[in-house]
Write a protein that holds these residues in place. Sequence first.
Motif, PDB file in Angstrom:
ATOM      1  N   ARG A 143       0.841  -1.190   0.000  1.00 15.11           N
ATOM      2  CA  ARG A 143       0.000   0.000   0.000  1.00 15.11           C
ATOM      3  C   ARG A 143       0.880   1.245   0.000  1.00 15.11           C
ATOM      4  N   VAL A 144       0.390   2.297  -0.652  1.00 14.73           N
ATOM      5  CA  VAL A 144       1.084   3.578  -0.694  1.00 14.73           C
ATOM      6  C   VAL A 144       0.158   4.639  -0.107  1.00 14.73           C
ATOM      7  N   ASP A 145       0.621   5.276   0.948  1.00 11.09           N
ATOM      8  CA  ASP A 145      -0.153   6.330   1.602  1.00 11.09           C
ATOM      9  C   ASP A 145       0.242   7.660   0.981  1.00 11.09           C
ATOM     10  N   LEU A 146      -0.630   8.195   0.127  1.00 13.40           N
ATOM     11  CA  LEU A 146      -0.422   9.485  -0.521  1.00 13.40           C
ATOM     12  C   LEU A 146      -1.410  10.495   0.044  1.00 13.40           C
ATOM     13  N   ARG A 147      -0.910  11.668   0.371  1.00 10.32           N
ATOM     14  CA  ARG A 147      -1.780  12.719   0.903  1.00 10.32           C
ATOM     15  C   ARG A 147      -1.526  14.021   0.164  1.00 10.32           C
ATOM     16  N   PRO A 148      -2.026  14.111  -1.080  1.00  9.47           N
ATOM     17  CA  PRO A 148      -1.829  15.348  -1.841  1.00  9.47           C
ATOM     18  C   PRO A 148      -2.469  16.532  -1.125  1.00  9.47           C
ATOM     19  N   GLY A 149      -1.901  17.691  -1.339  1.00 12.09           N
ATOM     20  CA  GLY A 149      -2.420  18.889  -0.694  1.00 12.09           C
ATOM     21  C   GLY A 149      -1.963  20.135  -1.421  1.00 12.09           C
ATOM     22  N   PRO A 150      -1.927  21.276  -0.722  1.00  8.43           N
ATOM     23  CA  PRO A 150      -1.504  22.526  -1.347  1.00  8.43           C
ATOM     24  C   PRO A 150      -0.077  22.441  -1.867  1.00  8.43           C
ATOM     25  N   LEU A 151       0.184  23.165  -2.940  1.00  7.17           N
ATOM     26  CA  LEU A 151       1.500  23.180  -3.569  1.00  7.17           C
ATOM     27  C   LEU A 151       2.010  24.607  -3.683  1.00  7.17           C
ATOM     28  N   ASN A 152       3.305  24.767  -3.572  1.00  4.73           N
ATOM     29  CA  ASN A 152       3.941  26.059  -3.782  1.00  4.73           C
ATOM     30  C   ASN A 152       4.014  26.314  -5.290  1.00  4.73           C
ATOM     31  N   ARG A 153       3.385  27.381  -5.738  1.00  2.00           N
ATOM     32  CA  ARG A 153       3.320  27.625  -7.182  1.00  2.00           C
ATOM     33  C   ARG A 153       4.702  27.806  -7.798  1.00  2.00           C
ATOM     34  N   LEU A 154       5.621  28.441  -7.065  1.00  2.00           N
ATOM     35  CA  LEU A 154       6.969  28.631  -7.602  1.00  2.00           C
ATOM     36  C   LEU A 154       7.672  27.284  -7.768  1.00  2.00           C
ATOM     37  N   ALA A 155       7.493  26.388  -6.785  1.00  2.00           N
ATOM     38  CA  ALA A 155       8.088  25.046  -6.887  1.00  2.00           C
ATOM     39  C   ALA A 155       7.438  24.253  -8.011  1.00  2.00           C
ATOM     40  N   VAL A 156       6.155  24.468  -8.260  1.00  8.18           N
ATOM     41  CA  VAL A 156       5.489  23.807  -9.382  1.00  8.18           C
ATOM     42  C   VAL A 156       6.061  24.312 -10.704  1.00  8.18           C
ATOM     43  N   PHE A 157       6.251  25.623 -10.802  1.00 13.72           N
ATOM     44  CA  PHE A 157       6.747  26.212 -12.051  1.00 13.72           C
ATOM     45  C   PHE A 157       8.123  25.658 -12.414  1.00 13.72           C
ATOM     46  N   PHE A 158       8.980  25.480 -11.396  1.00 13.40           N
ATOM     47  CA  PHE A 158      10.338  25.003 -11.651  1.00 13.40           C
ATOM     48  C   PHE A 158      10.498  23.509 -11.332  1.00 13.40           C
ATOM     49  N   ARG A 159       9.402  22.761 -11.335  1.00 15.21           N
ATOM     50  CA  ARG A 159       9.455  21.361 -10.917  1.00 15.21           C
ATOM     51  C   ARG A 159      10.463  20.539 -11.728  1.00 15.21           C
ATOM     52  N   LEU A 160      10.503  20.740 -13.036  1.00 13.91           N
ATOM     53  CA  LEU A 160      11.413  19.959 -13.868  1.00 13.91           C
ATOM     54  C   LEU A 160      12.872  20.188 -13.488  1.00 13.91           C
ATOM     55  N   ILE A 161      13.200  21.412 -13.074  1.00 13.63           N
ATOM     56  CA  ILE A 161      14.576  21.711 -12.670  1.00 13.63           C
ATOM     57  C   ILE A 161      14.840  21.187 -11.264  1.00 13.63           C
ATOM     58  N   LEU A 162      13.893  21.385 -10.365  1.00 11.10           N
ATOM     59  CA  LEU A 162      14.080  20.981  -8.974  1.00 11.10           C
ATOM     60  C   LEU A 162      14.235  19.476  -8.827  1.00 11.10           C
ATOM     61  N   MET A 163      13.591  18.720  -9.696  1.00 14.67           N
ATOM     62  CA  MET A 163      13.612  17.274  -9.547  1.00 14.67           C
ATOM     63  C   MET A 163      14.867  16.611 -10.115  1.00 14.67           C
ATOM     64  N   ILE A 164      15.757  17.383 -10.753  1.00 11.61           N
ATOM     65  CA  ILE A 164      16.936  16.795 -11.388  1.00 11.61           C
ATOM     66  C   ILE A 164      17.826  16.044 -10.393  1.00 11.61           C
ATOM     67  N   PRO A 165      18.199  16.640  -9.233  1.00 11.60           N
ATOM     68  CA  PRO A 165      19.054  15.874  -8.303  1.00 11.60           C
ATOM     69  C   PRO A 165      18.406  14.562  -7.849  1.00 11.60           C
ATOM     70  N   ALA A 166      17.116  14.611  -7.526  1.00 13.74           N
ATOM     71  CA  ALA A 166      16.422  13.392  -7.111  1.00 13.74           C
ATOM     72  C   ALA A 166      16.326  12.398  -8.263  1.00 13.74           C
ATOM     73  N   ALA A 167      16.181  12.895  -9.476  1.00 11.47           N
ATOM     74  CA  ALA A 167      16.113  12.014 -10.639  1.00 11.47           C
ATOM     75  C   ALA A 167      17.434  11.278 -10.838  1.00 11.47           C
ATOM     76  N   VAL A 168      18.551  11.952 -10.588  1.00 10.10           N
ATOM     77  CA  VAL A 168      19.858  11.309 -10.709  1.00 10.10           C
ATOM     78  C   VAL A 168      19.993  10.190  -9.678  1.00 10.10           C
ATOM     79  N   VAL A 169      19.598  10.489  -8.429  1.00 14.76           N
ATOM     80  CA  VAL A 169      19.666   9.477  -7.371  1.00 14.76           C
ATOM     81  C   VAL A 169      18.752   8.300  -7.703  1.00 14.76           C
ATOM     82  N   GLU A 170      17.545   8.600  -8.164  1.00 17.42           N
ATOM     83  CA  GLU A 170      16.590   7.542  -8.504  1.00 17.42           C
ATOM     84  C   GLU A 170      17.117   6.662  -9.628  1.00 17.42           C
ATOM     85  N   ALA A 171      17.737   7.278 -10.628  1.00 15.31           N
ATOM     86  CA  ALA A 171      18.278   6.513 -11.745  1.00 15.31           C
ATOM     87  C   ALA A 171      19.429   5.617 -11.292  1.00 15.31           C
ATOM     88  N   LEU A 172      20.280   6.129 -10.413  1.00  8.04           N
ATOM     89  CA  LEU A 172      21.395   5.326  -9.899  1.00  8.04           C
ATOM     90  C   LEU A 172      20.884   4.156  -9.065  1.00  8.04           C
TER      91      LEU A 172
END
Length: 228
Positions: free
Chosen positions: A115-144
């Motif tokens: 089971r996965v417990d997900l609790r979506p909620g409010p989001l920071n609009r600035l973080a949403v706008f730059f989501r593709l850039i912000l997720m790069i470090p985590a994407a590298v870790v996930e790929a490794l």
Amino acid sequence: MATGTWQAPPAQPGPTEVLPELEIPEPGTQRRLTVFFRWLLLIPQFIVVWALSVIAVPVVIVGWFGALVLGRLPDPVENYLAGYVRYDTRVRADAMLLVDRYPPFAWEPADYPVRVDLRPGPLNRLAVFFRLILMIPAAVVEALLASGWYVAALVIWIVVLVLGRMPRPLFEATAATLRFMTRFSAYALMLTSGYPKRLFGDESLPPLEKPRSATRPLLLSGGGRHCW
């Protein structure tokens, strides 16, 4: 003339970072026949996950624009993406030999052990706008992590096939890998404002009075850490 002292207005609370939680039961005996043919048996599920991911692409684009306007995902987008992440995680858990129960072809199965417990909620609009850039470090870790696990997959498969179960250290390391992958997917799809973290377990968190499952909280033993 005013005599009172001026006080700054209280700060408005920002989005609460709630990390997705992965719940998997304790590792138990696995049927060697299903272990031997595991990925072959999962081919229909892989096709379903691929189809769901194709649909998820335009859905997340719509959700990105919606989150910029609303400060959160629109409900239909949120429901689909949350269902997709849960479905994908159930299939991954079976493929990674964490459980020996075929995932059902169901959007929200009531009794599946993963089971996965997900609790979506409010989001920071600035973080949403730059989501593709912000997720790069985590994407590298996930790929490794994913690459490392799949390199070791043959050895893990042989160990489980011979023993008829997954040893606890391997279970812990594999569960930690899957949990990070799930948290990365949830962040990339804007289902959480919490950046993927705590790859090496939850030892830094206050202990729970009663653990929810073998992975909630996720506590890695010395053997589990050495599997990295």
